[in-house]
Every structure is written in structure tokens, then in C-alpha cells.
Design an enzyme around this catalytic site. Structure first.
Site, short mmCIF file in Angstrom:
data_model
loop_
_atom_site.label_atom_id
_atom_site.label_comp_id
_atom_site.label_asym_id
_atom_site.label_seq_id
_atom_site.Cartn_x
_atom_site.Cartn_y
_atom_site.Cartn_z
N HIS A 383 61.13 50.03 25.57
CA HIS A 383 61.32 51.47 25.34
C HIS A 383 62.79 51.84 25.56
CE1 HIS A 383 59.98 55.54 24.67
NE2 HIS A 383 60.95 55.86 25.51
N ALA A 384 63.40 52.48 24.56
CA ALA A 384 64.85 52.72 24.59
C ALA A 384 65.25 53.60 25.78
CB ALA A 384 65.28 53.40 23.30
N HIS A 414 70.41 58.96 19.34
CA HIS A 414 69.80 59.68 20.47
C HIS A 414 70.32 59.13 21.80
CE1 HIS A 414 66.49 61.59 22.82
NE2 HIS A 414 66.60 60.49 23.54
N GLU A 415 70.27 57.82 21.93
CA GLU A 415 70.68 57.20 23.21
C GLU A 415 72.16 57.44 23.48
OE1 GLU A 415 68.60 56.31 25.35
OE2 GLU A 415 66.89 56.37 24.00
N HIS A 418 72.88 60.56 25.32
CA HIS A 418 72.83 60.44 26.79
C HIS A 418 74.13 59.82 27.31
CE1 HIS A 418 68.64 61.56 27.05
NE2 HIS A 418 68.22 60.52 26.34
N GLU A 442 68.14 65.47 26.51
CA GLU A 442 67.43 64.88 25.37
C GLU A 442 67.92 65.44 24.04
OE1 GLU A 442 65.77 62.34 25.71
OE2 GLU A 442 65.57 62.41 27.90
N HIS A 543 55.90 56.97 28.92
CA HIS A 543 56.32 57.93 29.94
C HIS A 543 55.26 58.17 31.01
CE1 HIS A 543 58.79 58.34 26.42
NE2 HIS A 543 59.71 58.94 27.13
N TYR A 553 61.30 66.78 26.23
CA TYR A 553 61.42 66.46 24.80
C TYR A 553 60.95 67.63 23.94
CZ TYR A 553 61.87 61.74 26.68
OH TYR A 553 62.27 60.63 27.39
O1 X8Z Z 1 61.72 58.37 25.14
C1 X8Z Z 1 62.48 58.76 24.27
C2 X8Z Z 1 63.87 58.16 24.15
C3 X8Z Z 1 64.45 57.82 25.46
S1 X8Z Z 1 64.80 59.22 26.43
C4 X8Z Z 1 63.80 56.91 23.31
N1 X8Z Z 1 62.07 59.67 23.38
C5 X8Z Z 1 60.73 60.22 23.41
C6 X8Z Z 1 59.70 59.16 23.06
O2 X8Z Z 1 60.07 58.11 22.53
O3 X8Z Z 1 58.52 59.40 23.28
C7 X8Z Z 1 62.88 60.24 22.30
C8 X8Z Z 1 61.95 61.15 21.55
C9 X8Z Z 1 60.73 61.32 22.39
ZN ZN Z 2 66.32 60.37 25.59
#
Ligand code: X8Z
Ligand code: ZN
Length: 656
Positions: A383-384, A414-415, A418, A442, A543, A553
Site C-alpha cells: 500500500h503506497a 499523490h505521494e 505528501h 491528502e 486502513h 480522504y
Molecule cells: O491510501 C491512500 C494513499 C496513501 S495516503 C495511497 N489513498 C486512499 C486509498 O488508497 O484508499 C489515496 C486515495 C484513498
Molecule cells: Zn495519501
């Protein structure tokens, strides 16, 4: 590891032991201040000390977290858990020490720093050391279980085993109903064993939240927005009400197309089948382009196809260089080299957007220490994420398992949002090294993603020149809506579930039922087969086992449109909002950077006002952006009965 909240979950006290040797004898052996010294300390001195200690402690702790996320095994999990335990114990000590300043006169900055200290962790530490230790062990275990999760279709046949990335590939690329169902169920099965650990985890963080003076952990999470928890909750309702009609139109359109593609099983009681949306969690529908393209003949926006072709060119170069007559094993290695090179090129491209705005190049250490692709020989959390490794704003990294597709390409942007936030607020004191609120963090990279217009994509060679006209416009709008509008109810429902879990209105014997009720209510999504309490489907989303709050988000998906509009204005742009790209515009860049540099040093409303002219979060920019699409969707859906009855099918039909 994306915000100050994460940063505060990331510090360690080991080096204080050394410092103790040089201090006065009245000091406790662990290097903390003696009672006499504490009594003399002013609030300003206290905050200065916490900032110093944070700076000192952070690097060692982030290192333990980085190792455990990029090299999952029992040893790294043990070290990460112990590091977290030490940090949380230190947080607890700081919060307790801060109590003596309650009701005392102090500057607004000092008061703010002390408040941030109390709100700074999503995993509030219980007072009882045994419970704290248990909490951090569970946290590391769940994160590791998610990262290493594997689905084997045939038990005992290792060749038939796949991890999340491979299962997501199926949903992305394979439109076969059964193959998608198998991949979706396979991954959700991996989460089921986490249920007991998560149940205990909830008890422990609630203990910690109560020790900090909150009713439960959800209330603590909602307290981090410079307004009361109740006000924040009402804000999310208000914003959802603004965008709900747009989502409903998109839902209705998608359902019609799916019903045509999968006759008799393209919907479940009026809802979208969870496994058919091209995404494991139905949070982004971009992969359904072939099903949902409004005008397939009117110019293609096939970014994944272009990236894949670029990758094939890189691979060919590598094969030619290495000599094509190599054996299969060597071929795999050569392919990995090509993947890594191409992933770096994708990242360079994203960096270029930021530098075009006048922001600095990424430091050399970023390129040396980042994880770009999935390692071949060990488990990692794919997960990024983006990491500030210390409080100097210099050792910054990302951790991804990049593949050549559109989703990963935009995730890099996106990354880097941050990362540029870390760089910009790196000169703030550690306690102010955070987003104005976590939704701001975010929204930075996603604001840039909105500026990735067809014109920009053409300028970087990823799409051909687009025909002018209504059909191309609707295509471009649909591309953005499948990612941004589809996301909105998902962004909301995850924490609606967790807030309920934390406050006890959702009990463990009801976890899965409540999960699917909320999926139905907000997203209009249902499972195609029964999902009883033997499953733990929330655990299939990073998450939840990773304990990362999710409301950020949802807020980001509103804020990013406000930021985008403000930067378009700053760049002098005058046309329709959806067509604006401020790529290369230094005036926009300066305004953005100045906002980022503030970190969390002032209430977010102030930071927001400096950038956008308003102190309120508001979805009217979302509606303005998508107004051509909304009008088009209403026409397409004419005569259809849109909407769904969430109460009808929380569990889906029974399995045959
Ligand atoms: O978790 C993330 C990022 C890292 S903060 C990759 N996002 C959420 C997800 O993947 O569920 C970005 C969009 C929503
Ligand atoms: Zn993020």
C-alpha cells in the site's frame, strides 16, 4: 506515514539514555527530567523541549517502521512494535507533563503545540504498560498480516497462490464475472482471521482514548480539526449532501451499463456488485473504462496502455543490452531491472510537475532509498505511502509497488504531494510538522492530479491530440469522475463504520453486517454472495488493520477542488474550471508552497483562507468542475428509476 499524526507515532526514546549520563544527579536514570526540573519549566520551555526530544527520537523510530514495512518478518515486527511502544509511552509522558499548564496563560502558538501533542496519535496509548505493549504488538501483527496476505485457490498448491497486487490485476483487467468474483472473495477471505485481533485492538485504543479524556478513539480522531468533534461530523454530512446527487447519477449510469454487460447479474437489488467495479473496494471505477466510456470512438485517454507500451520499450532495450539468449531466470531479473527503471521514470515525470511550479528537485537520498517496485524475495506492505524519516525535512521517501498503469501513475503524483509537504514544512518545529489538517495532506498531490488535463497528458506523450468538442469533453470528465466522484461515499463510509465500532454502536457480532449496511447506504454497493459474520470484510482494506483514519480522504476529495480552483485563479487562468492546468506556472507554485510551508502552525481555516479566500470546506467547486458531466448524466438516465433501497439487501443473495 503521511502526517504529523503518523510522525508522532514514530519516535523513540533510546538516545535519551545516553543524554542522561551528562545531566545532574537528581535526574531519573532514563534521562527524563526530574520532578524538580519539571516544576521549574514554563509552558514555552516545555514545548521547546518536546520539539527537541521529538527531533532526537524520530529517526531511530521511523527506521524501525520503515524496515518492518519493507521487510515483513517476525523480527522486524517485534522491533517495530517495541519502537512504537516506547514512542507511545513517551507521548503519554508528554501529555501528562502538559497537564500542569491547563488554564495557565500562554501564547496561542504554545497552546496550539500542546493541543497537537494530545491529538497527535491515531493510536492513543493505554495507561497500563501491559496493555500498551499488547496494543503495539497487535498493530504490527495486523499490518504484517495485511502486507503478506496471500490467497491460494487450491490449498497446498503454492503455484496457485496470489497476493493483493495479482488479485487487483484480475479486477483491473479481466472482465470475466467468475474470475473477478474469485479474486474478490479470495482477498476478502485473507482478512477474516484478523477479526479477533481487531476486536481486541478496539478495546485497547478506546482505553487509551479515555485516558486522554475522550469518550472513545473515534471522538479523538474527530477532535483534530480545529472544531468540536460534533461539528466535524456535521461538516461531513453537509459536504456529502452537496455531492450526493452527482454520485447518484453516476451510480445510475454505471448500473445501466453493467446490467447490459452482465445480463441478469449486473446489479444486486439495484446496487452495484462489489466484485464488478474494477477495484477491490469499489472506491475507484477507472478500470471500467471499456464498460463506461461515453464515446469510445471520440479520442482515447488510454494512459495505462501508453505506460505499458513505454515499459515494453524499456524492457526491450534491457533485453537487447543483456543479450536475448538468456535463460528464464535471467529474463525475470532483466524484467525486474526494466520495471525498476520505468517506475523511476514515472516518478521523474511526477517530480517534473512539482519542479515546473518552482518547487525544489527531490533530494538524492529520495532516489537512493525509495522502494519503487515490489521486491522479489520478501513480503512488503505494498500500500503506497510517503515517509518523513526525520524532522529536518531532508530524508523523505515513498514506498510503492509501482506497475505501469494509470492508477499507479496518479498515485505517484499523490505521494509526491505528501513528500513536498514534508519538504516545505521541514523548517517548522517538529510539533507543527503536519498538514493544516489531515485532509490537506491528502489533497496536495490530488490537486496536481486534477491539473493532469488531456492537454498536459498530451504534452508528456501519454495521449494523442484530443478532438475538440462535446464528446471528448464528456470522455475527459468521465475519466476524472470514475476516480473522484466514485470515491466520495467510500471516503465517508469507512469511518462511519469505525466511529460506530469505537463508540460501541457497532458490536463485534455485528461487524460485517454493519459494514455492508454502510456500503449499501452510501455507495449503493452490495456483495454478490452472502457475507455473514464469519467474514471480516473491513479488514480487507488497508486502513483498517493499518489503523489510518479515513475521513481525511473524504475531506481531501472536496478540498482538492477548492485548491485547484484557487491555483488556477492564481495562474491567471480564465476558462472553464475542468480544462485548467497550471503546469509550469510559478505564481500558482509560489502560492501553493507558501501554504505548504505553514504546516500545522495555525488553524487550518486561516491557511485555507490564505490560499482560497474562504475559511470553509465547500463542494461547490466539485459541482462546478463536473457540471457538463452532471448535465449529460441526467440526460442519459432519463426515464430510469435511479437510486437504490439500501435496506433491502445488506447481505446479498445466498450462495448457491
Ligand atoms: O491510501 C491512500 C494513499 C496513501 S495516503 C495511497 N489513498 C486512499 C486509498 O488508497 O484508499 C489515496 C486515495 C484513498
Ligand atoms: Zn495519501
Amino acid at each position: 506515514m503521511t502526517t504529523r499524526h503518523a510522525l508522532l507515532a514514530l519516535a523513540v526514546t533510546a538516545s535519551l539514555t545516553l543524554a542522561a549520563c551528562s545531566r545532574a544527579p537528581e535526574q531519573p536514570a532514563d534521562g527524563r527530567l526530574s520532578q524538580a526540573e519539571l516544576d521549574k519549566e514554563t509552558a514555552d520551555e516545555f514545548v521547546a523541549r518536546v520539539n527537541r526530544e521529538l527531533a532526537e527520537l524520530t529517526p531511530e523510530f521511523t527506521a524501525s517502521q520503515w524496515i518492518s514495512s519493507t521487510y515483513i518478518n517476525d523480527d522486524s515486527q517485534l522491533l517495530a512494535a517495541k519502537g512504537n511502544e516506547r514512542f507511545l509511552a513517551q507521548t503519554k509522558a508528554w501529555v501528562e507533563q502538559a497537564r500542569r499548564f491547563e488554564g495557565k496563560e500562554m501564547s496561542p502558538e504554545t497552546q496550539r503545540a500542546i493541543n497537537l501533542l494530545r491529538l497527535g496519535t491515531a493510536m492513543p496509548p493505554p495507561r497500563d504498560p501491559a496493555k500498551l505493549s499488547e496494543l503495539t504488538r497487535l498493530a504490527s501483527k495486523m499490518e504484517g498480516a495485511y502486507g503478506s496476505g496471500t490467497y491460494c485457490r487450491t490449498e497446498g498448491d503454492a503455484k496457485d497462490c496470489r497476493q493483493l497486487g495479482a488479485l487487483e490485476d484480475v479486477l483491473r483487467e479481466d472482465r470475466d464475472y467468475d474470475a473477478q468474483l474469485d479474486a474478490w472473495q479470495g482477498w476478502h477471505g485473507v482478512a477474516a482471521p484478523m477479526r479477533a485481533d481487531y476486536t481486541r485492538f478496539v478495546e485497547l485504543v478506546n482505553d487509551g482514548a479515555r485516558d486522554l479524556g475522550f469518550a472513545d478513539a473515534g471522538e479523538l480522531w474527530r477532535a483534530g480539526y480545529d472544531m468540536t468533534p460534533a461539528e466535524l461530523s456535521a461538516e461531513t454530512d453537509r459536504l456529502w449532501t452537496q455531492v450526493e446527487p452527482l454520485y447518484e447519477q453516476l451510480h445510475c449510469y454505471a448500473r445501466t451499463r453493467l446490467e447490459a454487460q452482465y445480463p441478469g447479474r449486473g446489479s444486486v437489488n439495484g446496487m452495484l456488485p462489489a466484485h464488478l467495479m474494477g477495484n477491490m473496494w469499489q472506491q475507484d471505477w477507472s478500470n471500467l473504462w471499456t464498460t463506461l466510456a461515453p464515446y469510445p470512438q471520440a479520442g482515447k485517454l488510454d494512459i495505462s496502455g501508453a505506460l505499458e507500451r513505454q515499459y515494453q520499450v524499456t524492457l526491450n532495450d534491457h533485453l537487447v543490452r543483456e543479450n536475448a539468449l538468456i535463460d528464464t531466470d535471467q529474463r525475470v531479473e532483466v524484467a525486474r531491472g526494466a520495471q525498476a527503471e520505468h517506475a523511476r521514470e514515472m516518478t521523474r515525470r511526477a517530480e517534473e510537475f512539482y519542479t515546473s511550479l518552482g518547487m525544489p528537485a527531490l533530494p538524492e537520498s529520495y532516489w537512493a532509498k525509495t522502494q519503487f517496485i515490489k521486491p522479489r524475495d520478501r513480503d512488503v506492505v505494498c500500500h503506497a505511502s510517503a515517509w518523513p524519516m526525520d524532522t529536518t525535512g531532508t530524508d523523505v521517501r515513498t514506498k510503492m509497488c509501482i506497475k505501469p498503469n494509470e492508477e499507479d501513475f496518479t498515485t505517484i503524483y499523490h505521494e509526491l504531494g505528501h513528500v513536498y509537504y514534508y519538504l516545505a514544512y521541514g523548517k517548522q518545529p517538529p510539533l507543527f510538522q503536519g498538514g493544516a489538517h489531515d485532509g490537506f495532506h491528502e489533497a496536495i498531490g490530488d490537486t496536481i492530479v486534477l491539473a493532469m488535463t488531456p492537454g498536459y497528458l498530451q504534452s508528456i506523450g501519454l495521449v494523442d491530440a484530443q478532438q475538440a468538442g462535446q464528446e471528448s469533453l464528456i470522455n475527459a470528465q468521465m475519466r476524472m469522475a470514475l476516480s473522484k466522484v466514485a470515491f466520495l461515499p467510500f471516503g465517508l463510509m469507512i469511518d462511519r463504520w469505525r466511529w460506530g465500532v469505537f463508540d460501541g454502536s457497532i458490536t463485534p457480532d455485528n461487524y460485517n453486517t454493519a459494514w455492508w449496511e454502510l456500503k449499501a447506504k452510501y455507495q449503493g454497493v452490495a456483495p454478490a454472495t452472502a457475507r455473514g459474520e464469519e467474514f471480516f470484510d473491513a479488514g480487507a482494506k488497508y486502513h483498517v488493520p493499518g489503523n489510518t483514519p479515513y475521513t481525511r480522504y473524504f475531506l481531501s476529495h472536496v478540498l482538492q477542488f477548492q485548491f485547484y480552483k484557487a491555483l488556477c485563479d492564481a495562474s491567471g487562468y480564465q476558462g472553464a474550471l475542468y480544462d485548467c492546468s497550471f503546469h509550469g506556472n510559478k505564481a500558482a507554485g509560489e502560492k501553493f508552497w507558501s501554504m505548504l510551508s505553514k504546516g500545522s502552525s495555525q488553524p487550518w481555516q486561516q491557511t485555507m483562507k490564505e490560499l482560497t479566500g474562504t475559511e470553509k470546506m465547500d463542494a461547490s467547486a466539485v459541482l462546478e468542475y463536473f457540471s457538463p458531466l452532471q448535465e449529460w448524466l441526467v440526460q442519459q438516465n432519463e426515464g430510469k428509476t435511479c437510486g437504490w433501497e439500501a435496506a433491502r439487501a445488506p447481505q446479498g443473495p445466498a450462495q448457491p
